[in-house]
Design a protein around this motif. Structure first.
Motif, PDB file in Angstrom:
ATOM      1  N   ARG A  91       0.690  -1.270   0.030  1.00 11.02           N
ATOM      2  CA  ARG A  91      -0.169   0.102   0.059  1.00 11.02           C
ATOM      3  C   ARG A  91       0.815   1.213  -0.024  1.00 11.02           C
ATOM      4  O   ARG A  91       0.659   2.260  -0.846  1.00 11.02           O
ATOM      5  CB  ARG A  91      -0.954   0.058   1.293  1.00 11.02           C
ATOM      6  CG  ARG A  91      -2.126  -0.927   0.999  1.00 11.02           C
ATOM      7  CD  ARG A  91      -2.915  -1.193   2.432  1.00 11.02           C
ATOM      8  NE  ARG A  91      -4.119  -1.800   2.047  1.00 11.02           N
ATOM      9  CZ  ARG A  91      -4.786  -2.407   2.939  1.00 11.02           C
ATOM     10  NH1 ARG A  91      -4.539  -2.479   4.240  1.00 11.02           N
ATOM     11  NH2 ARG A  91      -5.937  -3.093   2.664  1.00 11.02           N
ATOM     12  N   SER A  93       3.880   1.574  -0.999  1.00 12.27           N
ATOM     13  CA  SER A  93       4.416   1.578  -2.103  1.00 12.27           C
ATOM     14  C   SER A  93       3.648   2.282  -3.420  1.00 12.27           C
ATOM     15  O   SER A  93       3.993   2.960  -4.188  1.00 12.27           O
ATOM     16  CB  SER A  93       5.041   0.245  -2.673  1.00 12.27           C
ATOM     17  OG  SER A  93       5.577   0.150  -3.980  1.00 12.27           O
ATOM     18  N   VAL A  94       2.606   1.661  -3.387  1.00 14.52           N
ATOM     19  CA  VAL A  94       1.571   2.408  -4.401  1.00 14.52           C
ATOM     20  C   VAL A  94       1.350   3.778  -4.192  1.00 14.52           C
ATOM     21  O   VAL A  94       1.287   4.798  -5.156  1.00 14.52           O
ATOM     22  CB  VAL A  94       0.319   1.544  -4.661  1.00 14.52           C
ATOM     23  CG1 VAL A  94      -0.826   2.314  -5.357  1.00 14.52           C
ATOM     24  CG2 VAL A  94       0.602   0.247  -5.014  1.00 14.52           C
ATOM     25  N   GLN A 114      -5.031   2.807  -8.666  1.00 15.18           N
ATOM     26  CA  GLN A 114      -4.254   2.725  -7.439  1.00 15.18           C
ATOM     27  C   GLN A 114      -5.329   2.717  -6.305  1.00 15.18           C
ATOM     28  O   GLN A 114      -4.966   2.269  -5.078  1.00 15.18           O
ATOM     29  CB  GLN A 114      -3.566   4.295  -7.161  1.00 15.18           C
ATOM     30  CG  GLN A 114      -2.421   4.408  -8.079  1.00 15.18           C
ATOM     31  CD  GLN A 114      -1.939   6.143  -7.991  1.00 15.18           C
ATOM     32  OE1 GLN A 114      -2.465   6.822  -7.419  1.00 15.18           O
ATOM     33  NE2 GLN A 114      -0.947   6.226  -8.844  1.00 15.18           N
ATOM     34  N   ILE A 117      -6.143  -0.910  -5.854  1.00 10.60           N
ATOM     35  CA  ILE A 117      -4.878  -1.601  -5.151  1.00 10.60           C
ATOM     36  C   ILE A 117      -4.739  -1.435  -3.765  1.00 10.60           C
ATOM     37  O   ILE A 117      -4.644  -2.542  -3.129  1.00 10.60           O
ATOM     38  CB  ILE A 117      -3.571  -1.360  -6.058  1.00 10.60           C
ATOM     39  CG1 ILE A 117      -3.638  -1.868  -7.518  1.00 10.60           C
ATOM     40  CG2 ILE A 117      -2.178  -1.949  -5.099  1.00 10.60           C
ATOM     41  CD1 ILE A 117      -2.302  -1.353  -8.294  1.00 10.60           C
ATOM     42  N   ILE A 298      -0.696  -5.893 -10.159  1.00 12.99           N
ATOM     43  CA  ILE A 298      -0.277  -4.817  -9.202  1.00 12.99           C
ATOM     44  C   ILE A 298       1.072  -4.354  -9.728  1.00 12.99           C
ATOM     45  O   ILE A 298       1.388  -3.019 -10.213  1.00 12.99           O
ATOM     46  CB  ILE A 298      -0.043  -5.276  -7.945  1.00 12.99           C
ATOM     47  CG1 ILE A 298      -1.628  -5.568  -7.363  1.00 12.99           C
ATOM     48  CG2 ILE A 298       0.424  -4.229  -6.983  1.00 12.99           C
ATOM     49  CD1 ILE A 298      -1.587  -5.986  -5.954  1.00 12.99           C
ATOM     50  N   SER A 302       2.016  -0.729 -11.372  1.00 19.19           N
ATOM     51  CA  SER A 302       2.890   0.081 -10.740  1.00 19.19           C
ATOM     52  C   SER A 302       3.722   0.710 -11.759  1.00 19.19           C
ATOM     53  O   SER A 302       4.295   1.912 -11.551  1.00 19.19           O
ATOM     54  CB  SER A 302       3.662  -0.650  -9.532  1.00 19.19           C
ATOM     55  OG  SER A 302       2.807  -1.040  -8.360  1.00 19.19           O
TER      56      SER A 302
END
Length: 323
Positions: A91, A93-94, A114, A117, A298, A302
């Protein structure tokens, strides 16, 4: 992000995976001891053994069950913690992609991805990290230990039990592949739903599109349920055939004096101990295949978000797992 799911698992902490694996080994090595004590209790009761000796066996059985339960509790808590660490990492990282974007505009599709995710997709992927290595090690270890014990007691009965699991090796992968295709389609539709919610365009066309997507999610989920529960039905049917084989063959052996009643009882308990880890292994396999699909989506999202927002390569930092 690493290219594959197991690269991500190792990124979350090799030392923790080794510790979880060690607990798994301890747990499956202790799994057959209660079966042997149970067999001895039944034979002692039917063989006229003095009650104090039977009571000691019962206390030994309780002690082994308590030790096994405490070890399993520690293992589950440890796996849950490492899974939550992985969810938090995904989470953050996104979210960091958005923070690094500066003043660059984010279109509704990217923002919807986003959102999907962070709120929904990160949890099953991160949660799998805790069980990715320890679960197959534990369950396969139990299968080998209990299966070896059953072969030692009565090889022919053990073979009769093993036969009922063979068909599952064929139909489980085929049915799981069908589920995986539907999961990938479901994630894509959910991202489009998030996109539509962010755009906040209230027109009849937009509302109809969202309604169609919701209906598609409903149909996809129902399709997954049909395959999943049909698979469970077939697996349960195989298990009941195993019990029938034990009753038929074990009863014949007891009547003809070729084995003790305690051995039949041990086989009945042993089949339940085999059924549970076998079902857990199948569940792990299903989770593995589904999680690989989700992780790939994911990771690709990203990479695409970083490229579109001109944020440069994601800053890869080893997460601090230990406070």
């Amino acid at each position: 992000m690493p290219k594959n799911l197991f690269g991500f698992v190792l990124l979350m902490g090799r030392r923790h995976q080794i510790a979880i694996a060690a607990l798994s080994i301890i747990l499956f090595l202790a799994g057959t001891a209660p079966l042997e004590v149970q067999r001895r209790i039944i034979n002692a009761v039917t063989g006229g053994t003095p009650y104090p000796a039977i009571l000691l066996l019962v206390l030994a059985y309780l002690g082994l069950v308590l030790l096994e339960g405490a070890t399993k509790l520690m293992l589950n808590l440890y796996r849950g913690w490492i899974g939550e660490v992985a969810i938090r990492w995904l989470r953050l990282s996104v979210l960091s992609v958005s923070e690094h974007s500066g003043e660059a505009p984010i279109d509704a599709l990217a923002e919807g991805v986003q959102l999907s995710i962070v709120l929904a997709e990160a949890e099953p992927v991160g949660g799998f990290v805790g069980t990715s290595i320890s679960e197959p090690l534990l369950q396969a270890g139990i299968l080998v230990a209990v299966g070896g014990y059953m072969i030692f007691l009565q090889p022919l009965m053990a073979f009769a039990v093993a036969v009922v699991f063979f068909p599952q090796v064929g139909f489980v992968p085929l049915m799981q592949s069908a589920i995986n295709r539907r999961v990938a389609s479901k994630i894509t539709v959910m991202r489009h739903v998030s996109e539509g919610m962010i755009e906040q365009v209230v027109t009849s066309e937009a509302l109809n599109a969202q309604s169609d997507r919701v209906q598609t999610l409903f149909s996809t989920n129902m399709s997954i349920y049909r395959i999943k529960f049909t698979m469970n039905f077939l697996m349960n049917l195989m298990t009941q055939l195993g019990y029938a084989g034990i009753f038929a063959l074990g009863g014949y052996y007891v009547v003809t004096g070729k084995t003790e009643i305690g051995t039949v009882v041990a086989f009945i308990s042993g089949l339940s101990k085999i059924t549970d880890p076998w079902g857990a292994l199948v569940d792990w396999y299903r989770d593995l295949k589904v999680t690989q699909v989700k992780y790939a989506m994911i990771r690709d999202a990203s990479i695409d978000a970083a490229a579109v927002q001109d944020a440069g390569p994601l800053h890869r930092q080893e997460p601090a797992l230990v406070p």
